[in-house]
Design a protein around this motif. Structure first.
Motif, short mmCIF file in Angstrom:
data_model
loop_
_atom_site.label_atom_id
_atom_site.label_comp_id
_atom_site.label_asym_id
_atom_site.label_seq_id
_atom_site.Cartn_x
_atom_site.Cartn_y
_atom_site.Cartn_z
N ARG A 175 72.15 40.25 31.21
CA ARG A 175 72.58 39.75 29.90
C ARG A 175 73.36 40.85 29.18
O ARG A 175 74.42 40.59 28.61
CB ARG A 175 71.36 39.31 29.08
CG ARG A 175 71.72 38.19 28.13
CD ARG A 175 70.52 37.60 27.41
NE ARG A 175 69.36 37.37 28.26
CZ ARG A 175 68.17 37.97 28.12
NH1 ARG A 175 67.98 38.84 27.16
NH2 ARG A 175 67.18 37.70 28.94
N GLU A 179 77.18 40.44 27.96
CA GLU A 179 77.46 40.34 26.52
C GLU A 179 78.29 41.49 25.97
O GLU A 179 78.68 41.48 24.81
CB GLU A 179 76.13 40.23 25.75
CG GLU A 179 75.51 38.84 25.91
CD GLU A 179 74.12 38.73 25.33
OE1 GLU A 179 73.59 39.75 24.84
OE2 GLU A 179 73.57 37.61 25.38
N PRO A 184 83.42 42.42 30.26
CA PRO A 184 82.07 41.90 30.52
C PRO A 184 81.92 41.33 31.93
O PRO A 184 82.91 41.01 32.58
CB PRO A 184 81.92 40.78 29.48
CG PRO A 184 83.29 40.42 29.09
CD PRO A 184 84.13 41.65 29.25
#
Ligand code: CDP
Length: 219
Positions: A175, A179, A184
Motif C-alpha cells: 500500500r 500510494e 507509484p
C-alpha cells in the motif's frame, strides 16, 4: 538491447522467476528492489533521518551500490544478506518514496539496460523506468500464497496466526508503495498479468521466455 520487465507486489515470486528467465535466455538479471534495500541499509547505518528527502537523495549520490546477479555490494562490502533483514524491510518503502532517490536509481537502472540484454525485476520498471521494455509482465499471486512464500523464504513460522501477521505487513508495504507520489507501484497498461498462484516455476518461466523470444524474433 532487449529488456524484460517483471513487476509485481511483495512475495509474488518475482526474484525466482526473473532469475530463471534470465538464465534461460542468457540475459543479465537486475533486482531493482535490492538497490532500494541497499540504500535503506546505508541510511540506517549512517543514522540518516528517513523523513529527510534531501539527505536521502544526497546519500544515494554518495554511496556506491553494485549488483551482479545475486551479489549486492554497498561501497564494496557484500550486503546481500543484511539487506533482507527486518530493519531494512521496515525502512525500505520510506526511502523508495523519495523522488530524488528514485531519479538516481532509475538512471542507474537504465544504464544497466543500455549495457546489455536484461531481465529487470521491480515495482515500476514497465510503468516508469523502461516503458519501452520488449516484454512487460505483472506477476501476482493470492495474498495467502504470497505470505506462505515469504515465510518459507525467510525461515519464519507458517502457522495460521503468523501467516496472517506477515500478510498484513506485506500488504502495508504494498500500500505504501502504491500510494507514494513518486513513480507509484502500478501495473503498466500494456503489461501482461501472470498469476503465479498454484503454478510451478517452470510453467511460468516457459510462458515468459517464449513471449520474449517471439518479440525478440520480430525485431
Ligand atoms: O520484498 P520484496 O521482494 O517484495 O521487495 P523488493 O523487490 O526487495 O523491494 C523492496 C522495496 O523496494 C519495495 O517495497 C519498494 O518500496 C521498493 N522498490 C521500488 O520502489 N521500486 C522498485 N523498482 C523496486 C523496489
Amino acid at each position: 538491447m532487449s529488456v524484460i520487465a517483471i513487476d509485481g507486489p511483495a512475495g509474488a515470486g518475482k526474484s525466482t522467476i526473473a532469475r530463471a528467465v534470465a538464465d534461460r535466455l542468457g540475459f543479465e538479471y537486475l533486482d531493482t528492489g535490492a538497490m532500494y534495500r541497499a540504500l535503506a541499509l546505508a541510511a540506517l547505518e549512517s543514522g540518516t533521518d528517513l523523513a529527510n528527502a534531501a539527505a536521502l537523495t544526497a546519500l544515494t549520490e554518495s554511496v556506491d551500490i553494485d549488483l551482479r546477479g545475486d551479489v549486492v555490494k554497498l561501497d564494496g562490502r557484500d550486503v546481500s544478506e543484511l539487506i533482507r533483514g527486518p530493519g531494512v524491510t521496515a525502512a525500505v518503502s520510506k526511502v523508495a518514496a523519495v523522488d530524488g532517490v528514485r531519479r538516481a536509481m532509475a538512471a542507474m537502472q537504465r544504464a544497466r539496460a543500455d549495457a546489455g540484454n536484461l531481465v529487470m525485476e521491480g515495482r515500476d520498471i514497465g510503468s516508469a523506468v523502461v516503458p519501452t521494455a520488449d516484454v512487460k509482465i505483472f506477476l501476482t499471486a493470492s495474498k495467502e500464497e504470497r505470505a506462505r512464500r515469504r515465510a518459507r523464504q525467510m525461515g519464519l513460522a507458517t502457522d495460521e496466526q503468523s501467516l496472517k501477521e506477515l500478510s498484513r505487513s506485506i500488504e502495508k508495504r504494498d500500500r505504501a508503495d502504491a500510494e507514494r507520489k513518486a513513480s507509484p507501484f502500478v501495473k503498466a497498461n500494456d503489461a501482461v498479468v501472470v498469476d503465479s498462484t498454484g503454478k510451478d516455476v517452470e510453467t511460468i518461466v516457459d510462458e515468459i521466455a517464449s513471449a520474449a523470444l517471439r518479440v525478440i524474433d520480430e525485431h
